[in-house]
Design a protein around this motif. Structure first.
Motif, short mmCIF file in Angstrom:
data_model
loop_
_atom_site.label_atom_id
_atom_site.label_comp_id
_atom_site.label_asym_id
_atom_site.label_seq_id
_atom_site.Cartn_x
_atom_site.Cartn_y
_atom_site.Cartn_z
N GLY A 179 -19.70 14.09 -22.70
CA GLY A 179 -19.91 14.51 -24.16
C GLY A 179 -18.94 15.66 -24.37
O GLY A 179 -17.87 15.75 -23.58
N LYS A 180 -19.23 16.35 -25.54
CA LYS A 180 -18.39 17.26 -25.74
C LYS A 180 -18.07 18.44 -25.02
O LYS A 180 -17.19 19.10 -24.70
N ARG A 215 -10.51 15.17 -28.10
CA ARG A 215 -10.86 14.82 -26.72
C ARG A 215 -10.32 13.49 -26.33
O ARG A 215 -10.71 12.44 -26.55
#
Length: 256
Positions: free
Chosen positions: A68-69, A112
């Motif tokens: 994830g982030k 990302r």
């Protein structure tokens, strides 16, 4: 002044919260994904649109950054492959090498870059890898692959006459017994000379005819010719004796 202090505090807080997202870290590839080939990996997906431009004689590799982030995104990957004759280290992204690659974002989140694609010659083995990311994570994974087809090895040429062992030369005629080595007519025993016709053992017809024995040639006197000569000789001797006696008689002188 109060407003300025509040603004400064707010900015400092924002920077403190943002700092973890900007920090870079290095992580290793999932240990379970080492020593894998594209053709033998458990998850294969040649229908991936990113593999559409993959050459048929190349393997396609897709790596993903989970977490994830908090994990941020890929900055670069360093991958080591075994080629069968050695090892090759590939960096993603690298526009200067011979291996096409690219980083892609996660959906619409352009910040990302969590997908990495790479094409390598077919048959290579992924030995190890590491990645530099913008966040923190424990590892990154090999998501799926698409195996290519290595060019068929053309059969090695058969040994040419120049490189193969030439047959041993057979004995040449010069090495075998030449006719000159065998007994030549000059070396063989020549027949003994037969009696020449010029010296026959028997008397020639001219030797059997009559004539004196004083002729040259030394031929033997035989038959009637020998007897006649002997009688003639005796007659001459007798005549000679008579002549001598008569002469002596005539020479005698009688005295009184």
């Amino acid at each position: 002044m109060a407003r300025a202090a509040v603004s400064t505090a707010a900015a400092t807080a924002c920077l403190a919260l943002a700092t973890p997202a900007w920090a870079s870290s290095t992580i290793a590839i999932n240990p379970d994904h080492r020593d894998e080939t594209a053709g033998g990996f458990s998850t294969r997906d040649c229908g991936d649109p990113r593999f559409a431009d993959r050459p048929a004689d190349h393997d396609g590799w897709h790596f993903v950054l989970p977490g994830g982030k908090a994990s941020g995104g890929f900055e670069s990957l360093t991958l080591t492959f075994g080629t069968g004759t050695g090892e090759v280290t590939v960096t993603v992204p690298d526009a200067d090498d011979a291996y096409p690659d690219a980083l892609y974002p996660a959906g619409r989140n352009e910040d990302r870059l969590i997908h990495a694609y790479l094409f390598t010659p077919a048959g290579w083995t992924l030995l190890d890898g590491s990645a530099v990311i913008t966040g923190t994570a424990g590892k990154f994974n090999l998501s799926h692959t698409c195996g290519g087809t290595a060019p068929s090895q053309s059969p090695s040429p058969s040994p040419s006459p120049t490189t193969s062992e030439s047959p041993q030369p057979s004995e040449s005629p010069s090495e075998s017994a030449s006719p000159s080595a065998s007994a030549t007519p000059s070396e063989s025993e020549s027949p003994s000379p037969s009696d020449s016709p010029s010296t026959p053992a028997t008397a020639s017809p001219t030797a059997s005819s009559g004539g004196s024995g004083g002729g040259e040639g030394g031929l033997p006197l035989t038959g009637v010719a020998t007897t006649s000569i002997a009688l003639g000789g005796l007659a001459l001797i007798g005549g000679g004796a008579l002549l001598m006696l008569r002469r002596r008689r005539d020479d005698i002188t009688f005295t009184s």
